[in-house]
Enzyme design. Sequence first.
Site, PDB file in Angstrom:
ATOM      1  N   LYS A  46      11.204 -25.028  55.181  1.00 54.76           N
ATOM      2  CA  LYS A  46      12.147 -26.139  55.320  1.00 54.76           C
ATOM      3  C   LYS A  46      12.794 -26.528  53.991  1.00 54.76           C
ATOM      4  O   LYS A  46      13.833 -27.204  53.985  1.00 54.76           O
ATOM      5  CB  LYS A  46      11.453 -27.349  55.926  1.00 54.76           C
ATOM      6  CG  LYS A  46      10.786 -27.087  57.273  1.00 54.76           C
ATOM      7  CD  LYS A  46      11.761 -26.668  58.357  1.00 54.76           C
ATOM      8  CE  LYS A  46      11.055 -26.530  59.697  1.00 54.76           C
ATOM      9  NZ  LYS A  46      11.969 -26.127  60.783  1.00 54.76           N
ATOM     10  N   TYR A 257       2.697 -26.216  72.580  1.00 56.67           N
ATOM     11  CA  TYR A 257       2.877 -26.498  71.156  1.00 56.67           C
ATOM     12  C   TYR A 257       1.626 -27.126  70.568  1.00 56.67           C
ATOM     13  O   TYR A 257       1.081 -28.102  71.099  1.00 56.67           O
ATOM     14  CB  TYR A 257       4.071 -27.440  70.958  1.00 56.67           C
ATOM     15  CG  TYR A 257       4.296 -27.847  69.523  1.00 56.67           C
ATOM     16  CD1 TYR A 257       5.041 -27.053  68.670  1.00 56.67           C
ATOM     17  CD2 TYR A 257       3.757 -29.027  69.021  1.00 56.67           C
ATOM     18  CE1 TYR A 257       5.249 -27.412  67.349  1.00 56.67           C
ATOM     19  CE2 TYR A 257       3.954 -29.409  67.704  1.00 56.67           C
ATOM     20  CZ  TYR A 257       4.706 -28.585  66.878  1.00 56.67           C
ATOM     21  OH  TYR A 257       4.898 -28.955  65.576  1.00 56.67           O
ATOM     22  N   TYR A 283       2.391 -22.578  63.597  1.00 55.32           N
ATOM     23  CA  TYR A 283       3.596 -21.759  63.489  1.00 55.32           C
ATOM     24  C   TYR A 283       3.310 -20.329  63.028  1.00 55.32           C
ATOM     25  O   TYR A 283       3.394 -19.381  63.815  1.00 55.32           O
ATOM     26  CB  TYR A 283       4.596 -22.423  62.533  1.00 55.32           C
ATOM     27  CG  TYR A 283       5.060 -23.770  62.979  1.00 55.32           C
ATOM     28  CD1 TYR A 283       6.120 -23.912  63.872  1.00 55.32           C
ATOM     29  CD2 TYR A 283       4.437 -24.937  62.522  1.00 55.32           C
ATOM     30  CE1 TYR A 283       6.549 -25.167  64.294  1.00 55.32           C
ATOM     31  CE2 TYR A 283       4.856 -26.192  62.936  1.00 55.32           C
ATOM     32  CZ  TYR A 283       5.910 -26.293  63.823  1.00 55.32           C
ATOM     33  OH  TYR A 283       6.322 -27.533  64.245  1.00 55.32           O
TER      34      TYR A 283
END
Length: 330
Positions: A46, A257, A283
């Site tokens: 990010k 998730y 992730y």
Amino acid sequence: MLSKKYSLGFFPTPLERLDNLSKKHPDFNLFIKRDDNSGLASGGNKVRKLQYFIYDALEKGCDTTITAGAQQSNHCRQTAAACAKAGLECHLLLGGIEPQNYNGNLLLSHLLGAKIHFTGDNRKGEDIVKLKQDLEAQKRNVYEIPYGGSNLLGAYGFVDAVKELKKQLSEKKLKIDYIFFASSSGGTQGGLRLGLDLFGLDIKLMPISIDKIGLEDGTLDEAVLKILRNGQKELNIQKTYSIKDATLIRGYDKPGYGVITQNEKMAIKQLAQSEGILLDPVYSGRAFYGMIDHLKSNKIEKNSNVLFWHTGGLPANFYYSEELLKQLKS
């Protein structure tokens, strides 16, 4: 023409060969792109996106940012760090209720000075509009960073990343055939696809879906396609994009998730104990398992050069420590 950016990370991130894992999978040559080493509060993918958002926020005279995510959001932790460096007030809308103890990314977001709002079932920014209105009523100049940093501006961070990768591949005289990576909000995937087309690299993207729930009223594939079509116009890419260019690899996201299975635990253990590199359970662990499954099942061509793009996420391991410890002891 890409927008200007605010310097936040350590680039280029390393590109390394996974020697030991390549020996375990002798039909393939395995490599890794270390965006977990990008700096800024333990790193992660990010940072590339935030360089564009922070520059834009400062240019527009904003003094406050808002973004959203799960309580263990890497994006939110890195946003808090970026705002600390740039002197911006940071508000995070995080799903769930406030826990008794803070750890992992949530602890780091707090230490980095973010003002945290717990939003129950809403973890994808559903409450941003209301908070923005409240802050503006207090005379704050507010900049909204989308969920996951995933719009075209954020995707430019990974158009940049492909340019960086192309230079590294040229220096190493290396051709990559496949790139595996985690895809959850679409910006990394969209930026990589645009970058490959802009800089003329013939590499097949293998985006492993992390979250089976889409964004707003659409699927994640549709969100990626929107980024691609906007990017095609802005970057003058001579290509017409269709949903096939935005499709994710499904199946590994079935548990949901943030639900950690034996697959993620096995992937974390394997890379840690063979290469000394740490994945995260949500992730990169899920995406790395997806890559290993493709290798074992011969779902990709043999003798290929395969790159795993490590998107970071180290702090989440501490939140899931009890579950991971069970696997390590087995």
